[in-house]
Design a protein around this motif. Structure first.
Motif, mmCIF file in Angstrom:
data_model
loop_
_atom_site.group_PDB
_atom_site.id
_atom_site.type_symbol
_atom_site.label_atom_id
_atom_site.label_comp_id
_atom_site.label_asym_id
_atom_site.label_seq_id
_atom_site.Cartn_x
_atom_site.Cartn_y
_atom_site.Cartn_z
ATOM 1 N N GLY A 1 1.137 -1.385 0.058
ATOM 2 C CA GLY A 1 0.143 -0.054 0.028
ATOM 3 C C GLY A 1 1.075 1.393 0.408
ATOM 4 N N ARG B 1 -6.696 -1.172 -2.463
ATOM 5 C CA ARG B 1 -5.640 -1.760 -2.558
ATOM 6 C C ARG B 1 -5.612 -3.183 -1.425
ATOM 7 N NH1 ARG B 1 -3.115 -5.062 -5.313
ATOM 8 N NH2 ARG B 1 -0.896 -4.522 -5.837
ATOM 9 N N GLU C 1 -6.074 -7.701 -1.844
ATOM 10 C CA GLU C 1 -4.659 -8.534 -1.684
ATOM 11 C C GLU C 1 -5.139 -10.012 -1.758
ATOM 12 O OE1 GLU C 1 -2.444 -7.392 -3.219
ATOM 13 O OE2 GLU C 1 -0.694 -9.179 -2.611
ATOM 14 N N SER D 1 -15.406 -2.905 -3.124
ATOM 15 C CA SER D 1 -14.523 -2.009 -4.061
ATOM 16 C C SER D 1 -15.147 -0.781 -4.774
ATOM 17 C CB SER D 1 -13.736 -3.091 -4.706
ATOM 18 O OG SER D 1 -13.968 -4.210 -4.692
ATOM 19 N N SER E 1 -9.581 -1.874 -9.450
ATOM 20 C CA SER E 1 -10.103 -1.785 -7.687
ATOM 21 C C SER E 1 -10.774 -3.105 -7.657
ATOM 22 C CB SER E 1 -11.443 -1.223 -7.646
ATOM 23 O OG SER E 1 -11.799 -0.826 -8.678
ATOM 24 N N SER F 1 -10.250 -7.098 -6.439
ATOM 25 C CA SER F 1 -9.545 -7.521 -5.959
ATOM 26 C C SER F 1 -8.871 -8.528 -7.038
ATOM 27 C CB SER F 1 -9.890 -8.372 -4.404
ATOM 28 O OG SER F 1 -8.894 -9.666 -4.410
#
Lengths: 286, 301, 345
Positions: free
Chosen positions: A160, A216, A220, A265, B126, B128
């Motif tokens: 990040g 982000r 991950e 998101s 954006s 995943s």
């Protein structure tokens, strides 16, 4: 005298232009976008909705799922906060000071962006592992990083960081020297100048960087699974749970979790856009 | 940036400490604060970024050159490298063409829904990576609507190379477009209009006028797109099926080796990707340094 | 508060922005630092404020040596060229800033701060604007907020860096008048930097003409305009024409011919004659400067003609009444009514 009103032009999809190629470029772009991005995402949405609201809710709020989401969110939050603190310091140091090796440091900030997540994953897990260069000394003072919750946070800090630094840096560079001079002539000491004049100006960029780093980190996968112990209900991140469900051929559960993550998101994307719109309104353009 | 007339012609107000006079400027921190902050930044970056990189290289050679080299020559390893290169060779050019088309449409015209389109293009950025791969499993996998049709045509997408290519295209989708759109918007349409007024066709205008204008931004976008395409893990992991020697890209092969406790082999393969990352960084820095004005938003991600 | 600048040298990497500059500024006067780009005027202003430190020399506020004091300690009101208003604060918060950052011991109460800030906003005629943000104001309004902000700290002096540079002509004229009135009301020692000689002549009690890091001349507007000490000042203030001349037998000669101007105290030899285009009278007989018209254009209510003097390609400009019948190639004879002679051209 009858007032003459000018003819109102009919609404057009595209403003007429002498430059050719609109149809073909837009057509190609939209087709590609639809095929590669929109249809697959629609498939996810359709599959999730096909479960029916009750089943979807059951899958999304399953205990293990909720724990995984908490783990992902909690670690991402901590990592993003750490990144804000250190990211601002790094950005400040890179913009305001000159010293040997500054350019090198500046270039290396982008490493997490260029390095594959799997490579980062195995490197971090070895480095912070029980026999690693950092893991061993830390272990001696009782701090376990690899295969512990701290490991997840370290990996998320890694990926990040560039988001915060690269968002704050340009704003810092654009800040006029005169603002600080004005504050100084008015009697403000350095600390007051920084807290009352500079930080408020940096606030939108810091917020944006935080949101980007957070978004982000939540999704991950590669850099985390090597360093985490991946124990269900303890250190299992949501993306890993999706993979496990898929391996179990439990597509409905995977789709449900994936849908939740997708919605998150989009919400993050929306928040980021709102922050930037607010900043533009408040400060002219930042 | 304050540059007062030519009084201070050689003076850059952004870096107060570069001021040639020895006195500290009234708007800078005391020296101890400055050096403490620099120290914190350096230690933080070293521990977080530099050490992992060094770890990769050291571990790769920890069992000697023989094992290092063996990782690439061993059949599964070589296959992984070939697959990675193949996937990148397909994904990057496709995204390049898309990026150019999208940037052209968005930068040169005003049309309804333009900003909506720009937002849509940003979506893969954006999402995943795991979700990015999963959507293709849902679309083409055994339980999908399309599966019987695929089977009839003997097309295998999931757990096969086409799926990997698709997932990679998805995650690297926005890179070129994101770089070109602001760049072309900044550059405006005047050059193209001039060319058209001189009698050039659309194609000629594009090749001879637009392309040279955007070439550095294009290269920059391609660099980032390629780095991500070769290094993508999560999305590919979901869709590939992990068939050793067949559907393992380099990152997946690294995972395989690492999980089998073949650390030297895993790091050897990882070092290749780390080299790629370093080359990408170097080229990126050079491009930003030399052609800063011809790249838009060079520091955005 | 009078200011004394004592043999100040300021170098930026071996390039002297100010070269041995000394100046005495009287308490309560409105003085202009005037000069072209690179003359050092802004550097001098910043040195007084403490935003730069001199490489050598000292600066006194009254009897006190201020050279070692930090900018915060000097208590000067500085107005920047681009205003430097704090975008994240309202107009009221901007003006109150200097009072809010004072150490607890000297900080007035919140209500007192607000009262003073509002009074200052009234003074600069921005009474209802306290809740607005700088982005919502025009250039002229922002400038006045910047001034109010500087006045809020009860400064010992006001320093203005090209205060009207970024505004258009009409607003500039109004603000000039307004600044003069404000100065008369408040009586602060005010130093302002400008490259616009018209502005300096109109506003200032005294002018300091600077060039390339040195002071060329200090004086009242009349002195500077009527008795410039050197060609640079003559040329910088108002329009000028110049001609190389010979001083011989207490008279001026051009191209071997006397031109009817006496020079009793001037040393013999080469010199440069300076005069203003409008300060000439046409002569029909007797010795005078004679030239041939090579170009002519209408400037406002007069005609500006370019003359070639003495056939040796020296060109000067003079003003004629607009209805003068001279055309190209006409011969014109004239004498400057007021002129200056600078030796050793």
């Amino acid at each position: 005298m009858v007032p003459i009103s000018p003819a109102r032009p009919a609404w057009r999809f595209v403003k007429p232009s002498v430059i050719p190629g609109f149809g073909i470029t837009l057509g190609l772009a939209v087709t590609y976008l639809t095929l590669i991005v929109l249809i697959p995402l629609a498939a996810l949405a359709i599959r999730s909705m096909a479960l029916g609201p009750a089943e979807f809710w059951r899958l999304a709020t399953d205990a293990r799922t909720v724990d995984a989401l908490w783990t992902s969110f909690g670690s991402s939050l901590i990592a993003a906060l750490v990144n804000v603190v250190f990211g601002v310091i790094v950005a400040w140091v890179l913009v305001r000071y000159s010293f040997r090796g500054r350019r090198l440091l500046d270039a290396i900030v982008d490493l997490p962006f260029a390095l594959p997540t799997a490579v980062a994953g195995i490197a971090l897990s070895t480095l912070y592992g029980p026999k690693g260069w950092l893991g061993e000394p830390l272990g001696l003072i009782g701090i376990k990083v690899a295969y512990a919750p701290a490991g997840i946070v370290v990996a998320l800090i890694f990926i990040g960081l560039p988001f915060v630094v690269r968002t704050v840096q340009p704003v810092l560079e654009e800040l006029e020297q005169e603002l600080e001079e004005a504050a100084a002539t008015l009697g403000a000491n350095r600390l007051q100048t920084i807290t009352r004049v500079l930080l408020p100006r940096l606030a939108p960029a810091i917020l944006t960087g935080f949101a980007l780093a957070f978004a982000r980190a939540v999704g991950e996968y590669g850099s985390v699974i090597f360093i985490a112990s991946n124990i269900p209900y303890k250190s299992e991140i949501a993306p890993l749970l999706i993979v496990i469900r898929l391996q179990e051929f439990n597509e409905p559960a995977a789709a449900a979790i994936g849908m939740v993550m997708l919605v998150i998101s989009f919400v993050m994307l929306l928040i980021i856009n709102l922050i930037q719109a607010w900043a533009r309104k408040r400060y002219g353009d930042v | 940036m304050a540059m007062y007339e030519a009084d201070v012609a050689v003076y850059d107000s952004r870096r107060p400490d570069e001021a040639p006079d020895a006195h500290s400027r009234p708007t800078s921190e005391p020296a101890w604060v400055k050096w403490t902050l620099i120290g914190i930044a350096v230690v933080f970056l070293a521990a977080l970024l530099v050490l992992p990189l060094v770890t990769v290289l050291v571990q790769a050679f920890s069992k000697g050159i023989g094992v290092f080299w063996g990782a690439f020559t061993e059949p599964a390893g070589a296959a992984a490298i070939r697959l990675t290169l193949l996937v990148a060779a397909i994904a990057v050019p496709l995204n390049l063409v898309f990026g150019v088309c999208a940037a052209w449409a968005i930068a040169k015209y005003q049309f309804w829904g333009k900003s909506f389109l720009t937002t849509l293009i940003d979506i893969p950025f954006s999402v995943s990576p795991v979700v990015s791969g999963m959507v293709y499993v849902l679309l083409f996998g055994a339980n999908s609507v399309l599966y019987p049709w695929l089977q009839a045509w003997h097309l295998q997408i999931v757990f096969a190379v086409p799926g990997i290519v698709l997932a990679t295209i998805f995650v690297t989708f926005p890179f070129v477009a994101r770089e070109l759109i602001p760049l072309m918007q900044d550059q405006g349409s005047q050059d193209e209009e001039a060319a058209l007024s001189l009698g050039a066709t659309g194609w000629q205008t594009f090749w001879r006028v637009t392309l040279p204008n955007i070439k550095w931004g294009l290269l920059y976008g391609v660099l980032l797109c390629n780095a991500r395409a070769m290094g993508e893990f999560g999305a590919v992991s979901v869709i590939s099926g992990h068939i050793r020697g067949k559907t393992n890209t380099m990152p997946l092969h690294i995972e395989l080796l690492f999980d089998s406790y073949n650390f030297a082999g895993a790091f050897a393969m990882a070092s290749l990707l780390a080299m790629l990352a370093l080359v990408t960084l170097i080229l990126k820095t050079i491009l930003e340094f030399r052609y800063g004005d011809e790249l838009a938003g060079t520091r955005r991600h | 508060m009078n200011i004394r600048i004592d043999h100040v040298l300021k170098e930026f990497s071996r390039y002297p922005a100010l070269d041995d500059v000394s100046l005495d500024i009287k308490s309560g006067e409105l003085i202009a630092l005037l000069g072209p780009s690179g003359s050092g005027k802004t550097t001098l202003l910043r040195l007084i404020a403490g935003l730069e430190r001199p490489t050598a020399g000292r600066i006194f506020f009254g009897d006190e040596d201020a050279s070692g004091k930090s900018v915060q300690e000097r208590n000067v009101g500085f107005v920047f060229q681009a205003y430097a208003l704090f975008r994240n604060m309202t107009v009221l918060e901007n003006v109150s800033f200097g009072l809010k950052v004072r150490p607890r011991a000297t900080r007035p109460a919140g209500s007192e701060i607000r009262k003073r800030a509002m009074e200052l906003l009234e003074l600069v005629q921005l009474g209802g604007f306290e809740k607005r943000y700088p982005q919502q104001l025009s250039g002229g309004q922002r400038q006045r907020v910047a001034l109010a902000r500087a006045l809020a700290i009860e400064p010992r002096m006001l320093l203005l860096d090209e205060p009207f540079g970024a505004l258009d002509a009409q607003v500039r004229k109004e603000l000039r008048k307004w600044l003069r009135e404000l100065h008369e009301k408040t009586g602060h020692t005010t130093v302002f930097v400008t490259h616009d000689q018209e502005e300096a002549l109109e506003l200032a009690d005294r002018l300091v003409v600077m060039s390339r890091g040195k002071i060329e001349q200090v004086g009242s507007p009349d002195t500077i305009y009527d008795a410039p000490l050197n060609p640079f000042v003559f040329g910088f203030i108002g329009e000028s024409s110049s001609l190389p001349v010979e001083v011989e037998a207490n008279e001026l000669w051009v191209g071997g011919r006397a031109i009817g101007l006496g020079a009793a105290d001037a040393p013999k030899g080469h010199a440069q004659l300076y005069f203003r285009p409008h300060d000439v009278e046409l002569v029909t007989e007797g010795t005078a400067l004679a030239g041939v018209v090579v170009a002519s254009r209408r400037v406002g209510g007069t005609r500006r003609v370019e003359l070639e003097i003495g056939g040796n390609a020296e060109r000067v400009e003079i003003d004629l009444p607009f209805d003068h019948p001279a055309g190209e190639k006409s011969r014109i004879a004239f004498k400057p009514k007021r002129w200056r002679l600078y030796s050793g051209a």
